[in-house]
Motif scaffolding. Structure first.
Motif, PDB file in Angstrom:
ATOM      1  N   GLU A 106      26.515  47.537  28.644  1.00 47.83           N
ATOM      2  CA  GLU A 106      25.934  48.632  29.442  1.00 47.83           C
ATOM      3  C   GLU A 106      26.214  48.428  30.928  1.00 47.83           C
ATOM      4  OE1 GLU A 106      21.468  49.972  30.810  1.00 47.83           O
ATOM      5  OE2 GLU A 106      21.737  49.307  28.727  1.00 47.83           O
ATOM      6  N   PHE A 107      26.014  47.193  31.403  1.00 45.57           N
ATOM      7  CA  PHE A 107      26.285  46.892  32.816  1.00 45.57           C
ATOM      8  C   PHE A 107      27.764  47.097  33.143  1.00 45.57           C
ATOM      9  CE2 PHE A 107      22.416  43.934  33.036  1.00 45.57           C
ATOM     10  CZ  PHE A 107      21.668  44.884  33.724  1.00 45.57           C
ATOM     11  N   LEU A 108      28.630  46.597  32.277  1.00 43.93           N
ATOM     12  CA  LEU A 108      30.065  46.669  32.543  1.00 43.93           C
ATOM     13  C   LEU A 108      30.566  48.107  32.584  1.00 43.93           C
ATOM     14  CD1 LEU A 108      31.307  43.704  30.319  1.00 43.93           C
ATOM     15  CD2 LEU A 108      31.074  43.737  32.793  1.00 43.93           C
ATOM     16  N   GLU A 109      30.055  48.938  31.696  1.00 41.51           N
ATOM     17  CA  GLU A 109      30.446  50.348  31.702  1.00 41.51           C
ATOM     18  C   GLU A 109      29.965  51.037  32.975  1.00 41.51           C
ATOM     19  OE1 GLU A 109      32.404  52.326  29.740  1.00 41.51           O
ATOM     20  OE2 GLU A 109      33.006  50.351  28.994  1.00 41.51           O
ATOM     21  N   ALA A 110      28.780  50.661  33.436  1.00 39.22           N
ATOM     22  CA  ALA A 110      28.250  51.250  34.670  1.00 39.22           C
ATOM     23  C   ALA A 110      29.082  50.834  35.882  1.00 39.22           C
ATOM     24  CB  ALA A 110      26.795  50.823  34.861  1.00 39.22           C
ATOM     25  N   TYR A 111      29.457  49.555  35.937  1.00 40.11           N
ATOM     26  CA  TYR A 111      30.298  49.078  37.050  1.00 40.11           C
ATOM     27  C   TYR A 111      31.643  49.811  37.064  1.00 40.11           C
ATOM     28  CZ  TYR A 111      27.177  44.937  36.899  1.00 40.11           C
ATOM     29  OH  TYR A 111      26.105  44.084  36.894  1.00 40.11           O
ATOM     30  N   LYS A 112      32.173  50.046  35.879  1.00 39.15           N
ATOM     31  CA  LYS A 112      33.498  50.662  35.752  1.00 39.15           C
ATOM     32  C   LYS A 112      33.492  52.114  36.231  1.00 39.15           C
ATOM     33  CE  LYS A 112      36.876  51.866  32.147  1.00 39.15           C
ATOM     34  NZ  LYS A 112      37.119  51.814  30.682  1.00 39.15           N
ATOM     35  N   ASN A 113      32.376  52.794  36.022  1.00 40.86           N
ATOM     36  CA  ASN A 113      32.260  54.219  36.348  1.00 40.86           C
ATOM     37  C   ASN A 113      31.905  54.387  37.826  1.00 40.86           C
ATOM     38  OD1 ASN A 113      31.776  56.937  36.533  1.00 40.86           O
ATOM     39  ND2 ASN A 113      30.358  57.025  34.801  1.00 40.86           N
ATOM     40  N   ASN A 114      32.852  54.884  38.613  1.00 46.24           N
ATOM     41  CA  ASN A 114      32.614  55.052  40.047  1.00 46.24           C
ATOM     42  C   ASN A 114      31.520  56.067  40.360  1.00 46.24           C
ATOM     43  OD1 ASN A 114      34.626  53.209  40.814  1.00 46.24           O
ATOM     44  ND2 ASN A 114      36.225  54.767  40.623  1.00 46.24           N
ATOM     45  N   ASN A 116      28.760  56.247  38.686  1.00 50.84           N
ATOM     46  CA  ASN A 116      27.465  55.642  38.356  1.00 50.84           C
ATOM     47  C   ASN A 116      26.939  54.893  39.577  1.00 50.84           C
ATOM     48  OD1 ASN A 116      25.345  53.918  37.277  1.00 50.84           O
ATOM     49  ND2 ASN A 116      26.192  54.348  35.249  1.00 50.84           N
ATOM     50  N   PRO A 117      25.723  55.141  39.999  1.00 53.17           N
ATOM     51  CA  PRO A 117      25.196  54.484  41.210  1.00 53.17           C
ATOM     52  C   PRO A 117      24.906  52.992  41.031  1.00 53.17           C
ATOM     53  CG  PRO A 117      23.472  55.785  40.152  1.00 53.17           C
ATOM     54  CD  PRO A 117      24.748  56.080  39.423  1.00 53.17           C
ATOM     55  N   LEU A 118      24.889  52.514  39.786  1.00 54.71           N
ATOM     56  CA  LEU A 118      24.582  51.102  39.547  1.00 54.71           C
ATOM     57  C   LEU A 118      25.738  50.217  40.006  1.00 54.71           C
ATOM     58  CD1 LEU A 118      22.419  49.228  38.244  1.00 54.71           C
ATOM     59  CD2 LEU A 118      23.838  49.249  36.200  1.00 54.71           C
ATOM     60  N   LYS A 119      25.457  49.279  40.876  1.00 55.04           N
ATOM     61  CA  LYS A 119      26.457  48.360  41.400  1.00 55.04           C
ATOM     62  C   LYS A 119      26.116  46.928  40.997  1.00 55.04           C
ATOM     63  CE  LYS A 119      28.492  51.791  43.387  1.00 55.04           C
ATOM     64  NZ  LYS A 119      29.715  52.333  42.773  1.00 55.04           N
ATOM     65  N   PRO A 120      27.110  46.024  40.979  1.00 55.79           N
ATOM     66  CA  PRO A 120      26.841  44.634  40.599  1.00 55.79           C
ATOM     67  C   PRO A 120      25.731  44.018  41.441  1.00 55.79           C
ATOM     68  CG  PRO A 120      29.201  45.025  40.775  1.00 55.79           C
ATOM     69  CD  PRO A 120      28.535  46.254  41.309  1.00 55.79           C
ATOM     70  N   SER A 121      24.870  43.280  40.782  1.00 59.65           N
ATOM     71  CA  SER A 121      23.748  42.614  41.458  1.00 59.65           C
ATOM     72  C   SER A 121      23.407  41.339  40.697  1.00 59.65           C
ATOM     73  CB  SER A 121      22.530  43.537  41.522  1.00 59.65           C
ATOM     74  OG  SER A 121      21.380  42.827  41.956  1.00 59.65           O
ATOM     75  N   ILE A 122      23.016  40.296  41.429  1.00 57.27           N
ATOM     76  CA  ILE A 122      22.644  39.050  40.755  1.00 57.27           C
ATOM     77  C   ILE A 122      21.350  39.224  39.951  1.00 57.27           C
ATOM     78  CG2 ILE A 122      23.860  37.526  42.351  1.00 57.27           C
ATOM     79  CD1 ILE A 122      21.247  37.055  43.799  1.00 57.27           C
ATOM     80  N   SER A 123      20.590  40.275  40.250  1.00 55.59           N
ATOM     81  CA  SER A 123      19.362  40.531  39.479  1.00 55.59           C
ATOM     82  C   SER A 123      19.670  40.917  38.037  1.00 55.59           C
ATOM     83  CB  SER A 123      18.544  41.643  40.148  1.00 55.59           C
ATOM     84  OG  SER A 123      19.250  42.872  40.114  1.00 55.59           O
ATOM     85  N   HIS A 124      20.892  41.351  37.784  1.00 54.68           N
ATOM     86  CA  HIS A 124      21.265  41.751  36.423  1.00 54.68           C
ATOM     87  C   HIS A 124      21.304  40.556  35.474  1.00 54.68           C
ATOM     88  CE1 HIS A 124      23.335  45.547  38.238  1.00 54.68           C
ATOM     89  NE2 HIS A 124      22.025  45.632  38.229  1.00 54.68           N
ATOM     90  N   TYR A 125      21.554  39.366  36.026  1.00 57.28           N
ATOM     91  CA  TYR A 125      21.502  38.164  35.192  1.00 57.28           C
ATOM     92  C   TYR A 125      20.094  37.952  34.650  1.00 57.28           C
ATOM     93  CZ  TYR A 125      26.160  36.846  36.878  1.00 57.28           C
ATOM     94  OH  TYR A 125      27.497  36.824  37.156  1.00 57.28           O
ATOM     95  N   GLU A 126      19.103  38.184  35.502  1.00 56.14           N
ATOM     96  CA  GLU A 126      17.719  38.021  35.074  1.00 56.14           C
ATOM     97  C   GLU A 126      17.363  39.024  33.977  1.00 56.14           C
ATOM     98  OE1 GLU A 126      15.349  35.746  36.080  1.00 56.14           O
ATOM     99  OE2 GLU A 126      17.075  34.759  37.007  1.00 56.14           O
ATOM    100  N   GLU A 127      17.886  40.228  34.101  1.00 54.85           N
ATOM    101  CA  GLU A 127      17.614  41.235  33.064  1.00 54.85           C
ATOM    102  C   GLU A 127      18.186  40.812  31.722  1.00 54.85           C
ATOM    103  OE1 GLU A 127      18.182  45.401  33.914  1.00 54.85           O
ATOM    104  OE2 GLU A 127      18.204  45.013  36.085  1.00 54.85           O
ATOM    105  N   ILE A 128      19.383  40.227  31.763  1.00 49.18           N
ATOM    106  CA  ILE A 128      20.002  39.758  30.515  1.00 49.18           C
ATOM    107  C   ILE A 128      19.192  38.607  29.923  1.00 49.18           C
ATOM    108  CG2 ILE A 128      22.040  38.580  29.580  1.00 49.18           C
ATOM    109  CD1 ILE A 128      23.696  40.170  31.665  1.00 49.18           C
TER     110      ILE A 128
END
Length: 323
Positions: A106-114, A116-128
């Motif tokens: 889900e994160f990777l698809e969001a990063y790929k889609n320009n 999509n407002p979701l951008k890479p963040s270190i907080s995403h590790y905590e979510e995983i």
């Protein structure tokens, strides 16, 4: 700095790595001159380069070989330095939950889609790490570029290294997917309180050291806080704020060994004649031709020491102003 004689130990590793690389590079390429499957001979079949001439054909093949093999040497050298300060592993094995795999996708698809407002963040590790799981665990093994464990700080480091950092979108995505999964495996096995840091690293800054690193394809999948570019990578590996300076200084001191290996490789290969032509024309300069080149240059421009030596007068009946 740690208790070991840090600078001396680092310098010894750098010099021995360069020396071993130079010896191996020379022996491999000279030994494979007549081997059609040799390192250089397998790189000279680009017909578009071949059309530019044998000299260009050979030197482009040599540079490609040097670039790739030098990168391998730097990776191994960094591991050997890191072993002075960390517990170093090359693979991660453990369990993943399907929910974690789905979240990563889900994160990777969001990063790929320009869009999509979701951008890479270190907080995403905590979510995983903290995702709710009800499914059966999946066992997985990842070959890691670097997995360091600092016993003094109790921090685990997961690092994906690309020497120059020049990746296309597919590779950048796969690198982030790999480090996401390694993080999930570690957090599942070590517990949610484990201190784990993930990084994308390069051995040098392709835009120039201390300049902003702007590799957009990587930044599409990695947050700036994850980056260890050039100096930051070597400082972490050496566990010192001066690590980069020590490595680069010793590398420069030892680089003549690689130059000697390259020169020996040139002299002893099938392109000996081309090498001599370049030497004669002054395109290659060494101790054997530098004096002659200086004399030729002095003679060529000797007229600059004299005044005008030729005067030409052309009489004419016409005025230069056409009156």
């Amino acid at each position: 700095m740690r208790t070991v004689e840090t600078e001396k130990s680092i310098r010894q590793i750098v010099r021995s790595s360069v020396e071993a690389y130079a010896n191996g590079f020379e022996a491999r390429h000279i030994g494979e001159v007549d081997n059609p499957n040799g390192t250089i001979n397998m790189k000279i079949h680009n017909v578009f380069i071949a059309a530019l001439g044998e000299e260009i054909q050979y030197y482009t093949a040599l540079v490609r070989s040097l670039d790739s093999s030098l990168g391998n040497m730097l990776e191994k050298m960094a591991i050997n330095i890191a072993k002075l300060f960390y517990k170093v592993e090359k693979s991660i094995e453990g369990n993943l939950y399907p929910e974690q795999i789905a979240k990563i996708a889900e994160f990777l698809e969001a990063y790929k889609n320009n869009k999509n407002p979701l951008k890479p963040s270190i907080s995403h590790y905590e979510e995983i790490k903290n995702i709710k799981t009800n499914s059966k665990l999946i066992t997985k093994t990842h070959v890691s570029d670097y997995y360091f464990y600092d016993e003094q700080t109790d921090i685990h480091y997961l690092i994906e290294l690309k020497i120059g950092g020049d990746l296309d979108n597919k590779k950048a995505r796969s690198e982030k997917e790999a480090i996401f999964e390694q993080y999930a495996i570690l957090s599942n096995s070590l517990g949610k309180n484990a201190k784990i840091k993930c990084h994308f690293a390069t051995a040098y800054n392709r835009f120039g050291e201390d300049k902003e690193w702007k590799q957009t394809r990587v930044l599409q999948f990695f947050a700036k806080e994850e980056l260890l570019i050039g100096k930051d990578f070597w400082n972490l590996v050496c566990c010192s704020d001066n690590g980069y300076d020590i490595v680069i200084d010793e590398y420069k001191e030892s680089a003549y060994l690689i130059n000697e290996a390259l020169e020996n490789n040139l002299i002893n290969n099938a392109f000996f004649e081309a090498y001599n032509k370049l030497l004669e024309k002054g395109i290659i300069v060494n101790q054997s031709n530098i004096v002659n080149l200086i004399e030729k240059t002095k003679k060529r421009y000797s007229f600059l020491d004299n005044g005008t030596s030729l005067h030409i007068v052309i009489p004419t009946h016409r005025c230069n102003l056409a009156c």
